[in-house]
Design a protein around this motif. Structure first.
Motif, mmCIF file in Angstrom:
data_model
loop_
_atom_site.group_PDB
_atom_site.id
_atom_site.type_symbol
_atom_site.label_atom_id
_atom_site.label_comp_id
_atom_site.label_asym_id
_atom_site.label_seq_id
_atom_site.Cartn_x
_atom_site.Cartn_y
_atom_site.Cartn_z
ATOM 1 N N ILE A 216 0.856 -1.179 0.000
ATOM 2 C CA ILE A 216 0.000 0.000 0.000
ATOM 3 C C ILE A 216 0.896 1.234 0.000
ATOM 4 O O ILE A 216 1.793 1.370 0.832
ATOM 5 C CB ILE A 216 -0.927 0.019 1.232
ATOM 6 N N ILE B 155 -3.306 0.771 -3.651
ATOM 7 C CA ILE B 155 -2.862 -0.609 -3.501
ATOM 8 C C ILE B 155 -2.293 -1.062 -4.837
ATOM 9 O O ILE B 155 -2.883 -0.813 -5.893
ATOM 10 C CB ILE B 155 -4.019 -1.536 -3.093
ATOM 11 N N GLN C 125 -10.981 -4.341 -1.871
ATOM 12 C CA GLN C 125 -9.803 -3.495 -1.712
ATOM 13 C C GLN C 125 -10.105 -2.293 -0.807
ATOM 14 O O GLN C 125 -9.261 -1.874 -0.006
ATOM 15 C CB GLN C 125 -9.310 -3.008 -3.081
ATOM 16 N N LEU D 203 -8.141 -1.231 2.604
ATOM 17 C CA LEU D 203 -7.419 0.034 2.657
ATOM 18 C C LEU D 203 -7.884 0.944 3.799
ATOM 19 O O LEU D 203 -7.076 1.597 4.453
ATOM 20 C CB LEU D 203 -7.579 0.757 1.323
#
Length: 345
Positions: free
Chosen positions: A49, A66, A200, A204
């Motif tokens: 990340i 990402i 995702q 995140l």
């Protein structure tokens, strides 16, 4: 990837459905509008990340990406909104989160989830005073868009719908949204793409300090491709014989999870609100996680994750407690502290 039969048996046991179908990395109950992510050991691989401090300040604007994901996150405090809305990300189609403190419940944030094809314009509207159609509660904002600008209005509506549902399911925030639209009008292939996109986002956001989409941890998850059997999972017990209390817990993905069916004190017995555990106890009762059974005992109606063994011990005992000494490993009867020390030897 687990086989069809494994998925079918799990879904049947959970009362979801008898039939499923695979679409790429995802599966869904047949006749359901949503795709689910199969969480196997393969999904536990390390990820990269990339965080960028736009103005060089830890509490200023920040972007996050990402590796190998087309999504892009932009976050910052409300005080930085004049600079944030000038950035190109806010002119794209996407979803956004407004996050603030709940004055009536310090245990979880207030969150508003929205979508727009002109996020900057929408954020300016939310920035107005409450009596002019704005929202006063929020202190931080996070914008999710796509680097390749392939997100359409339909995608954004679908994302908003699913993110609202996930936030409600997690129970980690209070939602400001008045309505939650069930928007599933997308081609099947697009739904699969958006399921990956949501996966995702959920990975995140906690890195950026937003935990409200994290899955509620359960000690009994879907079957996984793992050598760890049910018998080998470490279970901890806590007993208070005087009050007939017995609780069981396990460690799951960094949380200390008290198992459904465990008993707790029927009221907060301490005269202190130490470490905010009294409000936490009250919140669990309000949410129905702690409920009285037909014998008057206070039971956990579902698996409940805590940040530490001490937090879990405080809720079970109804007063502050040292979780490292009151939880015992069920087989060896060693304290949690002694057991944990052995793990690093």
């Amino acid at each position: 990837m687990p086989d069809y039969q494994e998925c079918r048996e799990w879904l049947k046991a959970e009362g979801q459905c008898d039939e499923i179908e695979f679409v790429g990395r995802f599966f869904k109950p047949r006749n359901s509008g949503y795709f689910l992510t199969w969480r196997s050991d393969m999904s536990r691989q390390g990820r990269s990340i990339r965080l960028f401090l736009v103005d060089g300040l830890a509490n200023g604007l920040m972007t996050a990406e990402i590796m190998n994901w087309t999504g892009h996150a932009l976050t910052g405090p409300r005080t930085k909104l004049p600079e944030l809305v000038q950035r190109p990300e806010c002119a794209r189609t996407g979803v956004y989160f407004l996050v603030g403190t709940d004055p009536e419940n310090a245990m979880r944030p207030l969150v508003y989830i929205g979508e727009s094809d002109d996020i900057a314009k929408r954020l300016k509207q939310h920035h107005r005073p409450e009596d002019q159609g704005g929202k006063d509660f929020w202190e931080k904002v996070c914008v999710i868009s796509s680097k390749d600008q392939n997100l359409t209005k339909a995608h954004a509506k679908f994302l908003e719908s699913r993110l609202l549902a996930l936030a409600k399911e997690s129970g980690r925030c209070g939602l400001i949204n008045n309505t939650a639209h069930d928007y599933t009008i997308l081609p099947e292939s697009d739904q699969a793409d958006m399921a990956f996109f949501i996966e995702q986002i959920r990975m995140l956001l906690p890195v950026l300090g937003f935990d409200f989409l994290r899955e509620r941890q359960k000690a009994t998850q879907m079957p996984q491709s793992s050598n760890k059997t049910e018998e080998s999972v470490t279970t901890f017990v806590m007993e208070i014989a005087k009050y007939g209390i017995k609780a069981q817990a396990r460690e799951v993905e960094g949380e200390f999870v008290v198992l459904a069916g465990s008993y707790a004190r029927d009221h907060w017995a301490s005269k202190t609100d130490y470490a905010s555990y009294k409000p936490l106890y009250q919140q669990l009762v309000q949410d129905g996680v702690l409920a009285q059974d037909d014998k008057g005992g206070m039971r956990f109606t579902q698996d409940q994750g805590f940040s530490s063994p001490s937090a879990a011990a405080a809720i079970v005992s109804g007063r502050p407690a040292n979780g490292r000494t009151v939880w015992f490993e069920s087989q060896s009867r060693k304290t949690y502290g002694d057991w944990q020390s052995e793990q690093v030897e």
